[in-house]
Design an enzyme around this catalytic site. Structure first.
Site, PDB file in Angstrom:
ATOM      1  N   ASP A 292       0.802  -1.217   0.000  1.00  0.00           N
ATOM      2  CA  ASP A 292       0.000   0.000   0.000  1.00  0.00           C
ATOM      3  C   ASP A 292       0.841   1.277   0.000  1.00  0.00           C
ATOM      4  OD1 ASP A 292      -2.802   1.166   0.798  1.00  0.00           O
ATOM      5  OD2 ASP A 292      -1.409   2.084   2.220  1.00  0.00           O
TER       6      ASP A 292
ATOM      7  N   GLU B 296       1.372  -0.647  -4.997  1.00  0.00           N
ATOM      8  CA  GLU B 296       0.472   0.464  -5.313  1.00  0.00           C
ATOM      9  C   GLU B 296       1.305   1.735  -5.392  1.00  0.00           C
ATOM     10  OE1 GLU B 296      -3.438   2.808  -3.621  1.00  0.00           O
ATOM     11  OE2 GLU B 296      -1.636   2.561  -2.420  1.00  0.00           O
TER      12      GLU B 296
HETATM   13  C1  GLC Z   1      -3.884   3.325  -0.322  1.00  0.00           C
HETATM   14  C2  GLC Z   1      -5.161   2.527  -0.146  1.00  0.00           C
HETATM   15  C3  GLC Z   1      -6.224   3.437   0.357  1.00  0.00           C
HETATM   16  C4  GLC Z   1      -5.796   3.982   1.692  1.00  0.00           C
HETATM   17  C5  GLC Z   1      -4.435   4.662   1.607  1.00  0.00           C
HETATM   18  C6  GLC Z   1      -3.845   4.867   2.952  1.00  0.00           C
HETATM   19  O1  GLC Z   1      -3.993   4.278  -1.298  1.00  0.00           O
HETATM   20  O2  GLC Z   1      -5.494   1.879  -1.324  1.00  0.00           O
HETATM   21  O3  GLC Z   1      -7.470   2.798   0.461  1.00  0.00           O
HETATM   22  O4  GLC Z   1      -6.742   4.902   2.158  1.00  0.00           O
HETATM   23  O5  GLC Z   1      -3.508   3.879   0.891  1.00  0.00           O
HETATM   24  O6  GLC Z   1      -3.463   3.647   3.533  1.00  0.00           O
END
Ligand code: GLC
Ligand code: MG
Ligand code: CA
Length: 595
Positions: A225, A293
């Site tokens: 993440d 991500e």
């Molecule tokens: C990422 C996740 C999102 C979350 C953020 C903070 O972007 O996909 O849902 O709010 O990180 O952890």
């Protein structure tokens, strides 16, 4: 007996085609990753929130769809300020989801079904209720420097102000004052998500231990993440304005994040994590993976592949179809966007295509319900790993949610006038299983987010029963991924007109596939006999067509004179390819029966 002979003849052709692919590709390259958002997938205990036992009870659905691996958004102990992305304990399950025993049951059921299991790793921050943070506020060692604590600055009037102009991704200053420490702490997301201090080797080790804990339990890897946010500028420089006139001064897009995102240390940290998972790969002989991500400019995204000698993730998510395409995109736009990824990826890198997740408007809403099959099929038939957000396989769409019902902090923080620009609730509504109470998601009529009222007709059960449905299109598109041509074949993308896009997948003696899409609202006639498709035989038949198509599976088409209805998508192959592909599912069943 006759059956057996028939089978052997068929199997010889078919196995020759299918097995050659498995020699060189790894599971994560051929699979479809299915993202389960645990709060919204299936509630087993009637409290209106999805849970692990619920997921376990529905794993058969994934197998039915042809999916090979499941990624769970966070299931860890969490006060749920960001619905699980604020973690209080990295090695325990939140009671709302169940407990570690439930996790073990889920994992063993997944293994039984041949499904790989991927967990969400949230390394950038913890919950403010983590014992690490509680101790850090009090300066109890070794936790004192686990977070980014900075002394205040003072303005000309002597008022205390935050150390920099940095903004939280969810709006407002990224700094929060704590009386106890007389310091600010950094939170790149909500106030309840303090950023960990990656300059501290102990923090680095803690996160590696969390990774090892779950690997030791047997998981197959992680979706990591918010990777770009790991490190921040040590000189605490203010970020320059982005010039984005649509952003308010309190909104993240107001600034250009050169001092808080994609700093050099971030790439190295990912490579260190890769070493940790690679160790497990070596130990078990089964690949353990990292998918990242990384919303960032494309060049920076590509750097997350690392180098061949020192790789980063197996892949950073490819968000180009989310960021660069929409309902109005032309065939030329699609062509550019597909090339953008393929041409910029390292030559040894492996592609992937993301069309939706729990942070974005649903694909059926961004592109319109008429383009659901189009987007699913394109993302599954381009080269690379497939990724599906739960519900997109049945064509779920966003629900309009009032400000009063909004629970996502990204929406709540934006206020009643702008929440719809930011709230992620609409894409997180409960999965629509059938037409019973709460769409079969929960026995309770009160669910954590409202069920989309369209569930009475739009649900999995109805789509399984229907002769044609988004789900059936999805299932058949997933099945065709077993073919070497789709796994390893070349790609040629050809915009045939402003609104018609075609791409081919070819591999030596294997049957070729051609995907033809009419993105527009008008009928169109196209000629596929173009230079790029010169090796595609004239003998083409429809393997699969979208729900709105009138063309029958197996019917022949004229390569140089093809009529397309608005928003129609066709997967074409040769008649030989067709025989192989339509029998492939039968073959799998037969294989289990006779071998
Ligand atoms: C990422 C996740 C999102 C979350 C953020 C903070 O972007 O996909 O849902 O709010 O990180 O952890
Ligand atoms: Mg529950
Ligand atoms: Ca950080």
């Amino acid at each position: 007996m006759a059956h057996k002979i028939w089978l052997v003849v068929f199997l010889t052709t078919y196995t020759a085609l299918v097995t050659s692919a498995q020699i060189s590709l790894d599971w994560w390259q051929t699979t479809v990753f299915y993202q389960v958002y645990p709060r919204s997938f299936k509630d087993s205990d009637g409290d209106g929130v999805g849970d692990l036992n619920g997921i376990t009870s529905k794993l058969d659905h994934l197998v039915d769809a042809g999916i090979g691996s499941v990624w769970l958004s966070p299931i860890y102990k969490s006060p749920m300020a960001d619905f699980g992305y604020d973690i209080a304990n990295f090695t325990d399950v939140d009671p709302i989801f169940g407990n570690l025993d439930d996790f073990d049951k889920l994992q063993s059921r997944a293994k039984e079904l041949g499904l790989k299991l991927i967990l969400d790793l949230v390394p950038n921050h913890t919950s403010n209720e983590s014992i690490w943070f509680i101790n850090s506020v009090k300066k109890i060692d070794p936790y004192t420097d686990y977070y980014v604590w900075i002394d205040p600055k003072y303005d000309e009037n002597g008022n205390r102000v935050p150390p920099t102009n940095w903004l939280s991704a969810f709006g407002g200053s990224a700094w929060e004052w704590r009386e106890e420490r007389q310091q600010y702490y950094l939170h790149q997301f909500v106030v309840q998500q303090p950023d960990l201090n990656y300059e501290n080797p102990r923090v680095v080790e803690e996160m590696k231990n969390a990774i090892r804990f779950w690997l030791d339990k047997g998981v197959d890897g992680f979706r990591v993440d918010a990777v770009p946010y790991l490190f921040e500028d040590q000189e605490l420089r203010d970020e320059p304005l982005s010039g984005d006139s649509s952003a308010l001064p309190t909104e993240a897009n107001y600034l250009n994040h050169i001092y808080t995102q994609n700093l050099p240390g971030t790439y190295d940290m990912v490579q260190q994590w890769r070493e940790v998972v690679d160790q497990k790969t070596a130990e078990t002989g089964e690949s353990k993976i990292l998918m990242l991500e990384t919303y960032a400019p494309l060049k920076k995204v590509m750097e997350y592949y690392g180098t061949q000698e020192r790789p980063g993730g197996q892949f950073p998510f490819n968000f180009v179809m989310i960021e660069d395409l929409n309902i109005n995109s032309t065939a030329y736009d699609f062509n550019t966007t597909i090339h953008e990824w393929m041409d910029n990826m390292p030559s040894w890198g492996w592609p992937n295509w993301v069309i939706g997740n729990h942070d974005q408007k649903r694909v059926g809403t961004r592109f319109g319900p008429g383009k659901i099959d189009i987007m699913n099929v394109i993302s599954l038939l381009l080269p690379g790993s497939g990724i599906t957000y739960n519900g997109d396989e049945i064509g779920m769409v966003d629900e309009i949610i009032s400000y009063e019902d909004t629970v996502d902090p990204a929406g709540v923080n934006a206020g009643p006038d702008r929440y719809q620009l930011f709230s992620r609730d609409p894409c997180r509504t409960p999965f629509q299983w059938d037409n019973t109470t709460s769409a079969g998601f929960s026995t309770s009529t009160k669910t954590w987010l409202p069920v989309n009222p369209n569930y009475l007709t739009l649900n999995l059960e109805a789509e399984v029963e229907a002769v044609t449905s988004h789900y059936k299109v999805y299932q058949k598109a997933v099945a065709v991924r077993n073919f070497p041509t789709i796994q390893r074949g070349s790609l040629k993308v050809v915009p045939l007109s402003e609104q018609v896009l075609a791409f081919s997948r070819e591999l030596e003696e294997n049957p070729p596939f051609v995907v033809v899409v009419n993105l527009g609202d008008n009928k169109e006639n196209v000629n596929l006999a173009v230079d790029d498709f010169e090796n595609i035989p004239n003998d083409l038949v429809v393997y699969l067509s979208s729900v709105n198509s009138k063309k029958q599976q197996g019917s022949a088409v004229d390569k140089s004179d093809l009529d397309l209805d608005p928003e129609e998508i066709l997967i074409l192959t040769t008649s030989r390819g067709y025989i192989c592909v339509v029998h492939s599912l039968l073959y799998c069943c037969a294989f289990k029966l006779f071998m």
